[in-house]
Design a protein around this motif. Structure first.
Motif, PDB file in Angstrom:
ATOM      1  N   ASP A 190       1.476  -1.474   0.182  1.00 57.63           N
ATOM      2  CA  ASP A 190       0.187   0.039   0.180  1.00 57.63           C
ATOM      3  C   ASP A 190       0.994   1.084  -0.060  1.00 57.63           C
ATOM      4  OD1 ASP A 190      -1.764   2.113  -0.027  1.00 57.63           O
ATOM      5  OD2 ASP A 190      -3.208   0.711   1.980  1.00 57.63           O
ATOM      6  N   VAL A 191       1.163   1.571  -1.144  1.00 53.01           N
ATOM      7  CA  VAL A 191       1.860   3.266  -1.333  1.00 53.01           C
ATOM      8  C   VAL A 191       1.182   3.850  -1.706  1.00 53.01           C
ATOM      9  CG1 VAL A 191       4.178   3.357  -1.863  1.00 53.01           C
ATOM     10  CG2 VAL A 191       4.203   0.929  -1.395  1.00 53.01           C
ATOM     11  N   GLY A 197       7.396   3.570  -0.788  1.00 50.63           N
ATOM     12  CA  GLY A 197       6.996   2.705   0.697  1.00 50.63           C
ATOM     13  C   GLY A 197       7.973   1.490   0.535  1.00 50.63           C
ATOM     14  N   SER A 198       6.994  -0.019   1.479  1.00 52.65           N
ATOM     15  CA  SER A 198       7.979  -0.887   1.728  1.00 52.65           C
ATOM     16  C   SER A 198       6.565  -2.149   2.124  1.00 52.65           C
ATOM     17  CB  SER A 198       8.731  -1.451   2.454  1.00 52.65           C
ATOM     18  OG  SER A 198       9.908   0.185   2.144  1.00 52.65           O
ATOM     19  N   TYR A 271       9.393   0.316  -2.746  1.00 53.91           N
ATOM     20  CA  TYR A 271       8.814   0.652  -4.246  1.00 53.91           C
ATOM     21  C   TYR A 271       9.175   2.311  -4.232  1.00 53.91           C
ATOM     22  CZ  TYR A 271       6.774  -3.389  -2.986  1.00 53.91           C
ATOM     23  OH  TYR A 271       6.084  -5.065  -3.008  1.00 53.91           O
ATOM     24  N   LEU A 272       9.215   2.464  -5.283  1.00 53.85           N
ATOM     25  CA  LEU A 272       9.108   4.236  -5.716  1.00 53.85           C
ATOM     26  C   LEU A 272       7.366   4.377  -5.985  1.00 53.85           C
ATOM     27  CD1 LEU A 272      10.017   7.489  -4.888  1.00 53.85           C
ATOM     28  CD2 LEU A 272      11.288   6.280  -7.511  1.00 53.85           C
ATOM     29  N   THR A 278      -3.260   4.868  -6.307  1.00 54.46           N
ATOM     30  CA  THR A 278      -1.921   3.499  -4.997  1.00 54.46           C
ATOM     31  C   THR A 278      -1.909   2.372  -5.524  1.00 54.46           C
ATOM     32  OG1 THR A 278      -3.858   5.089  -3.111  1.00 54.46           O
ATOM     33  CG2 THR A 278      -2.826   2.773  -2.518  1.00 54.46           C
ATOM     34  N   LEU A 279      -0.685   1.986  -5.135  1.00 54.88           N
ATOM     35  CA  LEU A 279       0.410   0.859  -5.428  1.00 54.88           C
ATOM     36  C   LEU A 279      -0.281  -0.706  -4.723  1.00 54.88           C
ATOM     37  CD1 LEU A 279       1.841   0.139  -7.911  1.00 54.88           C
ATOM     38  CD2 LEU A 279       4.191   0.295  -5.593  1.00 54.88           C
ATOM     39  N   ARG A 280      -0.972  -0.632  -4.933  1.00 54.41           N
ATOM     40  CA  ARG A 280      -0.999  -2.250  -4.407  1.00 54.41           C
ATOM     41  C   ARG A 280      -0.375  -3.582  -4.773  1.00 54.41           C
ATOM     42  NH1 ARG A 280      -5.850   0.896  -3.623  1.00 54.41           N
ATOM     43  NH2 ARG A 280      -5.826   1.948  -1.457  1.00 54.41           N
TER      44      ARG A 280
END
Length: 323
Positions: A190-191, A197-198, A271-272, A278-280
């Motif tokens: 969840d970024v 995020g990681s 992650y970038l 939102t990255l999932r």
């Protein structure tokens, strides 16, 4: 037959008034000992990706141990593989022939399994898996396999590709241990947009295993992946660092790395996210994943793997996506 399928695809495309897909073939010499199998040609539209699965049957009349697996498919700066996976069909019942690939993510549901047992997994258009001395994978007479190709076409025209796979036979009686695969993942990704995020995962084995290879799998937003060894739940040092998601590091262990019950892995994917969303976790190349992967064997070579809660594999492999 494969040429006929490719020709029919071409005719169908021309008949519909569309642009004819360029037919690009895999080139792989047959093994001196063993067998070769192909994923039949399939088409990927321009500037798109597609994932397919096909049930195939090997031509081997007798069981044999494979000491190497070679995979070949077309590739260029404009198009190439996201991944190619080989799953076992462990059903004892007859299966109808499948003359061409069908769109399917990870061969899920194929062969009556939520996730069939994974035999092997590669990320390059030309890749060889070579097992250590006295280690291999067992293939039954006329072994049925599910071939899973996820391919990305960044060009402005459709392309049609196929995939060739060689299973090179080890010398009779030389294989003492049969390799199984593991894929350990987490859905907890969840970024936010424009942020770093990681994702963190961990897994401990319930029975002793002998690890012969360790790697990782993630997608294009990944900055790095690290995998640490856990001894009785405590970090015993970093074992792997991947800094290029498309060319993940591989740590081979010869002699194997022994994990006792209670030992395991902890992995972190950094992650970038430069996208507006939102990255999932997800299955397309625009989503993300975070997996520690590899091969191992157990002490009792003839025994199926003990059941592991939260894992798939039907006693032949370990796919544990909820770690």
């Amino acid at each position: 037959m494969r040429r006929l399928i490719a020709f029919l695809i071409l005719l169908a495309t021309l008949g519909s008034g569309g642009t004819a897909a360029a037919v690009l073939r895999a080139h792989l010499a047959r093994p001196h000992r063993g067998t070769q199998v192909h994923l039949s040609p399939y088409t990927i539209g321009p500037e798109s990706e597609r994932e397919v699965c096909q049930l195939v049957t090997l031509r081997n009349a007798r069981a044999f141990d494979a000491s190497e697996i070679d995979v070949s498919m077309p590739g260029s700066p404009e198009f190439g593989t996201h991944h190619f996976a080989i799953f076992l069909d462990v059903r004892d019942t007859p299966a109808p022939p499948q003359p061409e690939p069908v769109s399917d993510v990870g061969c899920t549901g194929m062969g009556g399994a939520v996730v069939p047992p994974l035999l092997a997994f590669v990320q390059h258009p030309r890749e060889r898996i070579r097992f250590p001395l006295h280690v291999g994978v067992r293939l039954k007479p006329h072994q049925r396999l599910f071939l899973n190709s996820h391919y990305i076409n960044g060009s402005a025209a459709p392309i049609t590709i196929d995939v060739a796979v060689n299973f090179s036979a080890a010398r009779k009686g030389s294989v003492q241990h049969h390799a199984r695969s593991f894929q350990l993942g987490t859905f907890d990704i969840d970024v936010p947009p424009g942020a770093e995020g990681s994702a963190v995962g961990s897994w401990t084995t319930r029975f002793p295993i002998n690890v012969i290879a360790l790697s990782s799998h993630s997608h294009k937003h990944t900055q790095s992946v690290t995998v640490d060894l856990l001894r009785a739940g405590v970090s015993a040092g970093q074992q792997l660092l991947t800094t290029d998601y498309a060319d993940p590091s591989v740590h081979s262990y010869d002699p194997p790395l022994r994990l006792e019950a209670g030992d395991g892995w902890r992995w972190i994917c950094d992650y970038l996210n430069m996208t507006p969303g939102t990255l999932r976790f997800g299955v397309t190349s625009n989503d993300e994943m975070c997996f520690a992967t590899g091969f191992f064997y157990i002490d009792d070579d003839a025994a199926p793997l003990p059941p592991v809660p939260g894992c798939f594999g039907q006693g032949e492999s370990l796919t544990c996506p909820f770690s």
